[in-house]
Design a protein around this motif. Structure first.
Motif, PDB file in Angstrom:
ATOM      1  N   LYS A  64     -65.448  51.561 -71.946  1.00 47.68           N
ATOM      2  CA  LYS A  64     -63.720  51.077 -72.614  1.00 47.68           C
ATOM      3  C   LYS A  64     -63.284  50.225 -73.308  1.00 47.68           C
ATOM      4  N   LEU A  65     -63.843  48.385 -73.164  1.00 48.62           N
ATOM      5  CA  LEU A  65     -63.723  47.917 -73.977  1.00 48.62           C
ATOM      6  C   LEU A  65     -64.657  47.585 -74.989  1.00 48.62           C
ATOM      7  N   LEU A  66     -65.487  47.809 -74.526  1.00 49.60           N
ATOM      8  CA  LEU A  66     -66.817  47.976 -75.983  1.00 49.60           C
ATOM      9  C   LEU A  66     -65.763  49.069 -77.138  1.00 49.60           C
ATOM     10  N   ARG A  67     -65.896  50.573 -76.837  1.00 48.43           N
ATOM     11  CA  ARG A  67     -65.347  51.729 -77.664  1.00 48.43           C
ATOM     12  C   ARG A  67     -63.769  50.894 -78.365  1.00 48.43           C
ATOM     13  N   GLN A  68     -62.969  50.297 -77.003  1.00 47.31           N
ATOM     14  CA  GLN A  68     -62.049  50.302 -78.254  1.00 47.31           C
ATOM     15  C   GLN A  68     -62.612  48.737 -79.582  1.00 47.31           C
ATOM     16  N   LEU A  69     -63.640  47.871 -79.410  1.00 40.90           N
ATOM     17  CA  LEU A  69     -63.764  47.091 -80.584  1.00 40.90           C
ATOM     18  C   LEU A  69     -63.857  48.453 -82.297  1.00 40.90           C
ATOM     19  N   PRO A  70     -63.820  48.249 -83.196  1.00 36.12           N
ATOM     20  CA  PRO A  70     -63.801  48.729 -83.711  1.00 36.12           C
ATOM     21  C   PRO A  70     -65.203  48.749 -84.763  1.00 36.12           C
ATOM     22  N   TRP A 124     -63.726  41.901 -84.666  1.00 39.67           N
ATOM     23  CA  TRP A 124     -63.421  42.270 -83.340  1.00 39.67           C
ATOM     24  C   TRP A 124     -62.271  40.913 -82.480  1.00 39.67           C
ATOM     25  N   SER A 125     -61.855  42.352 -81.845  1.00 35.84           N
ATOM     26  CA  SER A 125     -61.223  41.056 -80.707  1.00 35.84           C
ATOM     27  C   SER A 125     -61.762  40.433 -79.541  1.00 35.84           C
ATOM     28  N   LEU A 181     -74.207  50.671 -76.345  1.00 34.52           N
ATOM     29  CA  LEU A 181     -72.905  51.176 -75.023  1.00 34.52           C
ATOM     30  C   LEU A 181     -74.022  52.418 -74.510  1.00 34.52           C
ATOM     31  N   ARG A 182     -75.385  52.249 -75.527  1.00 34.69           N
ATOM     32  CA  ARG A 182     -76.336  53.228 -74.184  1.00 34.69           C
ATOM     33  C   ARG A 182     -76.980  53.080 -73.499  1.00 34.69           C
TER      34      ARG A 182
END
Length: 186
Positions: A40-46, A100-101, A171-172
């Motif tokens: 979830k956190l990784l997907r939040q990164l643009p 990235w945040s 993500l993979r």
């Protein structure tokens, strides 16, 4: 006299095996939950997938990772620990060009660190008990895979598109980790 020591050793062995079995059930639950948070956190990164299509590359994840069902739970622990360490190391590199945040990355690193801490005692116990496993050869292949990811980032000077490609790879990786976590059964 010898029987007393033998009895103590047998009891200690039984207790450590029982503790390890209990650890696998709890570990599977904790790791599964933490991996969900990481994804979830990784997907939040643009990311910028359209612009970066030309940067795609096949980093050749080891074949055995695509068939997690062949892993014993001990091998799964070794492989998971190795993957988490490398993912952690990758995410501590220069990502300033990504936008990235820092807060999201810090939370992601905290989750990864927590996962490694939960796996470490079991990983050490496994390493002490056995000399060579399937996990060992997979670990060597994983080291090469993550080395290639690091070299790719370095060659592309840690630019935004290179990080987007690596983000997709990570993500993979979390999908593979989730598969491996499912094999941590008693």
């Amino acid at each position: 006299m010898t029987y007393r020591y033998l009895l103590q050793m047998v009891l200690l062995l039984c207790l450590s095996t029982t503790a390890l079995c209990r650890s696998y059930s709890l570990l599977r639950f904790q790791q599964g939950r933490s991996l969900e948070v990481c994804q979830k956190l990784l997907r939040q990164l643009p990311s910028t997938p359209q612009h970066c299509l030309e940067f795609r590359m096949d980093f050749q994840m080891p074949e055995e990772m695509k068939q997690a069902q062949q892993f014993r739970k001990e091998d799964a622990v070794l492989v998971m620990y190795e993957m988490l360490q490398h993912i952690f190391n990758i995410l501590t590199r220069d990502f300033s060009s990504t936008g990235w945040s820092d807060t999201i990355i810090e939370h992601l690193l905290e989750e990864l660190y927590g996962q490694m801490n939960r796996l470490e005692p079991i990983q050490k116990e496994i390493m002490q008990k056995q000399n060579s496993t399937m996990g060992d050869t997979t670990v060597l292949r994983l080291k090469k895979y993550y080395f290639n990811l690091g070299q790719y980032l370095k060659a592309k000077e840690h630019n935004r598109c290179a990080w987007t490609v690596v983000q997709v790879q990570l993500l993979r990786n979390f999908s593979f980790l989730k598969s491996l976590t499912g094999y941590l059964r008693d």
